[in-house]
Design an enzyme around this catalytic site. Structure first.
Site, PDB file in Angstrom:
ATOM      1  N   SER A  86       0.838  -1.198   0.000  1.00 15.87           N
ATOM      2  CA  SER A  86       0.000   0.000   0.000  1.00 15.87           C
ATOM      3  C   SER A  86       0.879   1.257   0.000  1.00 15.87           C
ATOM      4  CB  SER A  86      -0.968  -0.040   1.186  1.00 15.87           C
ATOM      5  OG  SER A  86      -1.926   0.980   1.110  1.00 15.87           O
ATOM      6  N   HIS A 189      -8.476   1.646  -0.966  1.00 15.56           N
ATOM      7  CA  HIS A 189      -8.272   0.789  -2.143  1.00 15.56           C
ATOM      8  C   HIS A 189      -9.590   0.303  -2.748  1.00 15.56           C
ATOM      9  CE1 HIS A 189      -4.012   0.959  -1.422  1.00 15.56           C
ATOM     10  NE2 HIS A 189      -4.200   0.571  -0.181  1.00 15.56           N
TER      11      HIS A 189
END
Length: 390
Positions: A86, A189
């Site tokens: 991430s 996300h």
């Protein structure tokens, strides 16, 4: 072969940077990066409590800064592979030479602020789904209108979306799976983060990236990225796209990685690698959390990293495979011919379909390193472009 991993949100712990500030220049470095990120990294890494460093706007630049600060004390020139989870991808991109440290920290500040703002627009959340049949887990997530935001391997998928959908998933979990609600600000996300992606894209457009100097893996599909501009686009897109850490770990195995260092705050990614890469694929792992761990990390690099060379360097660029599959050179393209930047020089046939392989610079195709129907792994060299002596 050695890989350095940069962790993502959720790995932070109160005071985890305190011992690093004893190193010469560390505090000054953090104060400089604080000015770029718009948050007080020294305070956040030393005195802030768990609630304060849970704030997305603060956590993201803190994690990137921590990884880069520790990496400055490692012989990174012997590291073959970098990857991040991430927001950790920003740190990995800097370690691979795509971004400067300053650009990575600045983008992390923008990313954190804008994702926090997007979370405030609508109540959303995330939940870890542990265990269960992978296909059934994904089907259940979709059935409740949720998104598989993180596919972390080792029987762990993170579902994200509306609070109502998460409640329904918890009430009707897939067989042999358990649901753990995560204490996060919103559905990272997923398409809910679209405003943050647009804001980050506007800032990232002003960056001039370089091409990676080592193998750099992407969360999008676990592939090795050849071009700096492509990596920046992937970093922006990742704000709304799922994190495929499972595919990154598969690529680590395909590459034959034998040693792994996780940068601070270390532990989360090391645990996933241990659970996923077992038996003959199990790499030796060092979790780098304090300066006391530096000798072990340096020793691992000395034993598993690239051997330093003092031979005269040949100036060429190597084009590497973006994915595992079977390589086919472009028809009619022979060694000695000139290629232009962006020209497709071949394709890798993968299970998901063909993937183009493009030259990242103009120059002479000096040598094919893979040939028609050769099986290739992600990051495997395919061709040399250039050829002038230094």
């Amino acid at each position: 072969m050695l890989a350095v991993l940069s962790p993502g949100q959720g790995s932070q712990k109160p005071g985890f940077l305190t011992p690093w500030l004893d190193l010469e220049g560390a505090e000054a470095r953090l104060r400089w990066w604080s000015a770029l990120a718009g948050v007080d990294l020294v305070h956040l890494g030393t005195a802030a409590d768990a609630d304060e460093i849970k704030d997305t706007a603060r956590t993201q630049p803190l994690l990137v800064a921590a990884a880069l600060l520790a990496a400055e004390h490692l012989p990174m020139h012997d590291v073959a592979v970098t990857a991040g989870h991430s927001v950790g991808e920003l740190g990995a991109a800097a370690l691979a030479g795509v971004l400067s440290a300053e650009a990575a920290v600045t983008l992390a500040g923008v990313r954190g602020r804008e994702m926090a703002a997007a979370c405030a627009l609508e109540p959303t959340g995330m939940a870890a789904v542990l265990g269960g049949d992978p296909a059934e887990v994904l089907a259940a997530i979709e059935a409740h209108g949720l998104h598989p935001a993180n596919r972390n391997g080792a029987g762990q998928v993170v579902a994200a979306g509306s609070l109502d959908g998460l409640d329904k998933l918890a009430a009707e979990p897939p067989a042999k799976a358990r649901i753990i609600r995560l204490q996060v600000a919103g559905a990272f996300h997923t398409p809910y983060m679209a405003p943050a992606e647009a804001a980050l894209a506007a800032v990232a457009a002003g960056i001039t990236p370089a091409d990676p100097t080592r193998i750099l893996l992407s969360n999008r599909d676990g592939s090795a990225v050849n071009h700096g501009r492509d990596m920046v686009q992937r970093l922006v897109r990742q704000v709304t796209a799922p994190v495929r850490w499972d595919l990154c770990m598969r690529t680590l195995a395909d590459l034959g990685v034998t040693g792994v260092i996780e940068l601070p705050p270390a532990g989360t990614l090391a645990g996933l690698v241990k659970r996923e890469l077992k038996g003959g694929n199990a790499p030796e792992i060092v979790t780098l959390n304090t300066p006391d761990d530096l000798p072990a990390a340096r020793d691992l690099i000395a034993r598993h990293g690239a051997a330093p060379s003092h031979e005269p360097a040949i100036q060429f660029r190597v084009v590497v495979a973006p994915s595992a599959g079977t390589f086919t050179p472009a028809g009619g393209l022979a060694e000695g011919e000139t290629v232009r930047a962006g020209q497709v020089i071949g394709h890798v046939a993968t299970r998901q379909g063909p993937v183009d392989v493009a030259a990242h610079d103009s120059g002479v195709l000096t040598e094919w390193l893979a040939h028609h129907d050769d099986p290739v792994a992600p990051g495997q060299p395919l061709a040399r472009i250039g050829g002038q002596n230094s």
